[in-house]
Design a protein around this motif. Structure first.
Motif, PDB file in Angstrom:
ATOM      1  N   VAL A 162       0.848  -1.196   0.000  1.00 22.22           N
ATOM      2  CA  VAL A 162       0.000   0.000   0.000  1.00 22.22           C
ATOM      3  C   VAL A 162       0.881   1.243   0.000  1.00 22.22           C
ATOM      4  O   VAL A 162       1.845   1.341   0.769  1.00 22.22           O
ATOM      5  CB  VAL A 162      -0.928   0.002   1.222  1.00 22.22           C
ATOM      6  N   ARG A 163       0.546   2.184  -0.871  1.00 23.52           N
ATOM      7  CA  ARG A 163       1.225   3.476  -0.906  1.00 23.52           C
ATOM      8  C   ARG A 163       0.161   4.570  -1.028  1.00 23.52           C
ATOM      9  O   ARG A 163      -0.944   4.309  -1.515  1.00 23.52           O
ATOM     10  CB  ARG A 163       2.219   3.565  -2.063  1.00 23.52           C
ATOM     11  N   PRO A 164       0.463   5.798  -0.590  1.00 28.92           N
ATOM     12  CA  PRO A 164      -0.545   6.858  -0.648  1.00 28.92           C
ATOM     13  C   PRO A 164      -1.131   7.072  -2.034  1.00 28.92           C
ATOM     14  O   PRO A 164      -2.328   7.281  -2.185  1.00 28.92           O
ATOM     15  CB  PRO A 164       0.217   8.095  -0.156  1.00 28.92           C
ATOM     16  N   VAL A 165      -0.289   7.011  -3.073  1.00 27.31           N
ATOM     17  CA  VAL A 165      -0.753   7.265  -4.435  1.00 27.31           C
ATOM     18  C   VAL A 165      -0.381   6.085  -5.326  1.00 27.31           C
ATOM     19  O   VAL A 165       0.762   5.615  -5.299  1.00 27.31           O
ATOM     20  CB  VAL A 165      -0.155   8.561  -5.014  1.00 27.31           C
ATOM     21  N   VAL A 166      -1.350   5.620  -6.102  1.00 29.10           N
ATOM     22  CA  VAL A 166      -1.113   4.560  -7.088  1.00 29.10           C
ATOM     23  C   VAL A 166      -1.512   5.095  -8.460  1.00 29.10           C
ATOM     24  O   VAL A 166      -2.601   5.648  -8.625  1.00 29.10           O
ATOM     25  CB  VAL A 166      -1.918   3.288  -6.769  1.00 29.10           C
ATOM     26  N   ILE A 167      -0.616   4.953  -9.428  1.00 31.01           N
ATOM     27  CA  ILE A 167      -0.888   5.343 -10.811  1.00 31.01           C
ATOM     28  C   ILE A 167      -0.926   4.078 -11.645  1.00 31.01           C
ATOM     29  O   ILE A 167      -0.011   3.252 -11.585  1.00 31.01           O
ATOM     30  CB  ILE A 167       0.196   6.294 -11.360  1.00 31.01           C
ATOM     31  N   VAL A 168      -1.997   3.909 -12.429  1.00 33.39           N
ATOM     32  CA  VAL A 168      -2.138   2.741 -13.296  1.00 33.39           C
ATOM     33  C   VAL A 168      -2.185   3.212 -14.739  1.00 33.39           C
ATOM     34  O   VAL A 168      -3.046   4.026 -15.110  1.00 33.39           O
ATOM     35  CB  VAL A 168      -3.405   1.933 -12.968  1.00 33.39           C
ATOM     36  N   ALA A 169      -1.273   2.702 -15.555  1.00 37.34           N
ATOM     37  CA  ALA A 169      -1.286   2.970 -16.989  1.00 37.34           C
ATOM     38  C   ALA A 169      -1.958   1.782 -17.670  1.00 37.34           C
ATOM     39  O   ALA A 169      -1.409   0.679 -17.695  1.00 37.34           O
ATOM     40  CB  ALA A 169       0.137   3.162 -17.512  1.00 37.34           C
ATOM     41  N   VAL A 170      -3.167   1.996 -18.196  1.00 37.67           N
ATOM     42  CA  VAL A 170      -3.895   0.932 -18.894  1.00 37.67           C
ATOM     43  C   VAL A 170      -3.396   0.918 -20.337  1.00 37.67           C
ATOM     44  O   VAL A 170      -4.031   1.463 -21.241  1.00 37.67           O
ATOM     45  CB  VAL A 170      -5.420   1.155 -18.812  1.00 37.67           C
ATOM     46  N   ASN A 171      -2.245   0.299 -20.545  1.00 38.68           N
ATOM     47  CA  ASN A 171      -1.596   0.295 -21.853  1.00 38.68           C
ATOM     48  C   ASN A 171      -1.727  -1.050 -22.551  1.00 38.68           C
ATOM     49  O   ASN A 171      -0.879  -1.440 -23.353  1.00 38.68           O
ATOM     50  CB  ASN A 171      -0.121   0.673 -21.705  1.00 38.68           C
ATOM     51  N   GLY A 172      -2.802  -1.771 -22.246  1.00 39.96           N
ATOM     52  CA  GLY A 172      -3.045  -3.065 -22.871  1.00 39.96           C
ATOM     53  C   GLY A 172      -3.443  -4.092 -21.819  1.00 39.96           C
ATOM     54  O   GLY A 172      -3.699  -3.754 -20.664  1.00 39.96           O
ATOM     55  N   GLY A 173      -3.499  -5.355 -22.244  1.00 35.76           N
ATOM     56  CA  GLY A 173      -3.795  -6.421 -21.310  1.00 35.76           C
ATOM     57  C   GLY A 173      -5.180  -6.315 -20.699  1.00 35.76           C
ATOM     58  O   GLY A 173      -5.325  -5.994 -19.518  1.00 35.76           O
ATOM     59  N   ALA A 180      -6.678  -6.142 -12.168  1.00 35.46           N
ATOM     60  CA  ALA A 180      -5.751  -5.330 -11.384  1.00 35.46           C
ATOM     61  C   ALA A 180      -6.352  -4.035 -10.869  1.00 35.46           C
ATOM     62  O   ALA A 180      -5.971  -3.568  -9.784  1.00 35.46           O
ATOM     63  CB  ALA A 180      -4.504  -5.021 -12.210  1.00 35.46           C
ATOM     64  N   LEU A 181      -7.280  -3.423 -11.605  1.00 36.16           N
ATOM     65  CA  LEU A 181      -7.779  -2.111 -11.197  1.00 36.16           C
ATOM     66  C   LEU A 181      -8.480  -2.127  -9.834  1.00 36.16           C
ATOM     67  O   LEU A 181      -8.201  -1.269  -8.991  1.00 36.16           O
ATOM     68  CB  LEU A 181      -8.691  -1.526 -12.270  1.00 36.16           C
ATOM     69  N   PRO A 182      -9.376  -3.071  -9.560  1.00 35.27           N
ATOM     70  CA  PRO A 182      -9.957  -3.088  -8.212  1.00 35.27           C
ATOM     71  C   PRO A 182      -8.916  -3.318  -7.127  1.00 35.27           C
ATOM     72  O   PRO A 182      -9.008  -2.754  -6.036  1.00 35.27           O
ATOM     73  CB  PRO A 182     -10.966  -4.248  -8.287  1.00 35.27           C
ATOM     74  N   LEU A 183      -7.897  -4.139  -7.422  1.00 36.77           N
ATOM     75  CA  LEU A 183      -6.838  -4.379  -6.444  1.00 36.77           C
ATOM     76  C   LEU A 183      -5.971  -3.136  -6.279  1.00 36.77           C
ATOM     77  O   LEU A 183      -5.477  -2.856  -5.178  1.00 36.77           O
ATOM     78  CB  LEU A 183      -5.978  -5.565  -6.892  1.00 36.77           C
ATOM     79  N   ALA A 184      -5.774  -2.391  -7.362  1.00 35.98           N
ATOM     80  CA  ALA A 184      -5.003  -1.146  -7.267  1.00 35.98           C
ATOM     81  C   ALA A 184      -5.719  -0.143  -6.378  1.00 35.98           C
ATOM     82  O   ALA A 184      -5.083   0.611  -5.639  1.00 35.98           O
ATOM     83  CB  ALA A 184      -4.771  -0.567  -8.660  1.00 35.98           C
ATOM     84  N   MET A 185      -7.052  -0.112  -6.438  1.00 35.83           N
ATOM     85  CA  MET A 185      -7.816   0.769  -5.559  1.00 35.83           C
ATOM     86  C   MET A 185      -7.556   0.430  -4.094  1.00 35.83           C
ATOM     87  O   MET A 185      -7.428   1.314  -3.244  1.00 35.83           O
ATOM     88  CB  MET A 185      -9.310   0.636  -5.882  1.00 35.83           C
ATOM     89  N   ALA A 186      -7.431  -0.872  -3.811  1.00 36.91           N
ATOM     90  CA  ALA A 186      -7.170  -1.284  -2.429  1.00 36.91           C
ATOM     91  C   ALA A 186      -5.744  -0.952  -2.002  1.00 36.91           C
ATOM     92  O   ALA A 186      -5.463  -0.859  -0.805  1.00 36.91           O
ATOM     93  CB  ALA A 186      -7.418  -2.785  -2.283  1.00 36.91           C
ATOM     94  N   ARG A 187      -4.836  -0.777  -2.966  1.00 34.73           N
ATOM     95  CA  ARG A 187      -3.437  -0.459  -2.633  1.00 34.73           C
ATOM     96  C   ARG A 187      -3.223   1.042  -2.478  1.00 34.73           C
ATOM     97  O   ARG A 187      -2.185   1.468  -1.994  1.00 34.73           O
ATOM     98  CB  ARG A 187      -2.499  -0.976  -3.729  1.00 34.73           C
ATOM     99  N   ALA A 188      -4.174   1.856  -2.910  1.00 38.55           N
ATOM    100  CA  ALA A 188      -4.030   3.316  -2.854  1.00 38.55           C
ATOM    101  C   ALA A 188      -4.544   3.838  -1.522  1.00 38.55           C
ATOM    102  O   ALA A 188      -5.710   3.633  -1.184  1.00 38.55           O
ATOM    103  CB  ALA A 188      -4.784   3.973  -4.012  1.00 38.55           C
ATOM    104  N   GLY A 189      -3.687   4.508  -0.780  1.00 39.88           N
ATOM    105  CA  GLY A 189      -4.115   5.040   0.504  1.00 39.88           C
ATOM    106  C   GLY A 189      -4.926   6.317   0.387  1.00 39.88           C
ATOM    107  O   GLY A 189      -5.851   6.554   1.169  1.00 39.88           O
ATOM    108  N   VAL A 190      -4.597   7.165  -0.594  1.00 41.13           N
ATOM    109  CA  VAL A 190      -5.262   8.461  -0.732  1.00 41.13           C
ATOM    110  C   VAL A 190      -5.824   8.671  -2.126  1.00 41.13           C
ATOM    111  O   VAL A 190      -6.964   9.120  -2.284  1.00 41.13           O
ATOM    112  CB  VAL A 190      -4.277   9.611  -0.398  1.00 41.13           C
ATOM    113  N   LEU A 191      -5.048   8.345  -3.159  1.00 40.85           N
ATOM    114  CA  LEU A 191      -5.419   8.705  -4.523  1.00 40.85           C
ATOM    115  C   LEU A 191      -5.043   7.597  -5.490  1.00 40.85           C
ATOM    116  O   LEU A 191      -3.933   7.049  -5.436  1.00 40.85           O
ATOM    117  CB  LEU A 191      -4.709  10.004  -4.924  1.00 40.85           C
TER     118      LEU A 191
END
Length: 209
Positions: A162-173, A180-191
């Motif tokens: 978990v980190r305060p900010v998570v950036i996801v580049a949807v560049n395929g896949g 991954a996107l719902p899991l990325a939301m769980a890894r984002a502490g603030v944004l």
């Protein structure tokens, strides 16, 4: 969805052209860290009571059928706010550049590099590939150190901390992005910042944007 005052507003201009990151990144060269963020001014304290003796407090009422008990320290963790979601419109072949622009703006605004996680759903970020060339153990040890931006493949989001900010580049896949996107939301502490097609992102995350 509005951002908190401390976060920069990333505009659609972030998807503009940007030189591709170099394939090799010296392991000993961290990203430049902006100066420390200024601490917020403390709120003024309560006024000191006057010399008059205050009246005795009224007895605390017991919660009835239509009342909820006061919130105590034991259930404050249940009130953790959901991270804010910000979508930067970008085509698949421009999502990585948009993510890089968003990262630069965050660092320039005062975010420490160790507070940001960058995920890619398609091709790996060049820095991810470079760091993995030194071995899995060394690569994941850098995440545990937490002193620099961590770049990872979204397929390995379960291992991301978990980190305060998570950036996801949807560049395929497509399948990777959907998982991954719902899991990325769980890894984002603030944004959570997602760079990709807004309609597709909204369907994957399950939020209206």
């Amino acid at each position: 969805m509005p951002l908190t005052p401390e976060e920069p507003q990333i505009h659609e201009s972030a998807q503009g052209p940007r030189a591709t990151a170099a394939a090799g990144r010296p392991a000993s060269t961290p990203r430049p860290v902006p100066g420390p963020r200024s601490a917020a001014s403390p709120r003024p304290g309560r006024p000191v009571p006057g010399p008059a003796k205050p009246a005795p407090p009224a007895p605390r009422p017991q919660p009835g059928a239509g009342q909820s008990p006061a919130t105590g320290p034991e259930n404050r963790s249940d009130q953790r706010s959901t991270p804010q979601l910000q979508v930067i419109p970008a085509p698949a072949d421009g999502a990585l550049d948009a993510a890089e622009e968003a990262l630069d703006l965050l660092l320039e605004s005062g975010r420490a590099p160790g507070e940001v996680l960058v995920l890619t759903t398609g091709d790996q970020h060049p820095w991810t590939a470079h760091e993995l060339s030194f071995g899995e153990a060394t690569y994941w040890a850098q995440q545990d150190t937490g002193d620099d931006v961590f770049f990872a493949d979204a397929a390995a989001v379960e291992r991301a901390a978990v980190r305060p900010v998570v950036i996801v580049a949807v560049n395929g896949g497509d399948e990777t992005a959907a998982r991954a996107l719902p899991l990325a939301m769980a890894r984002a502490g603030v944004l959570l910042i997602v760079c990709g097609d807004p309609e597709r992102v909204a369907a994957l995350v399950g939020a209206g944007v």
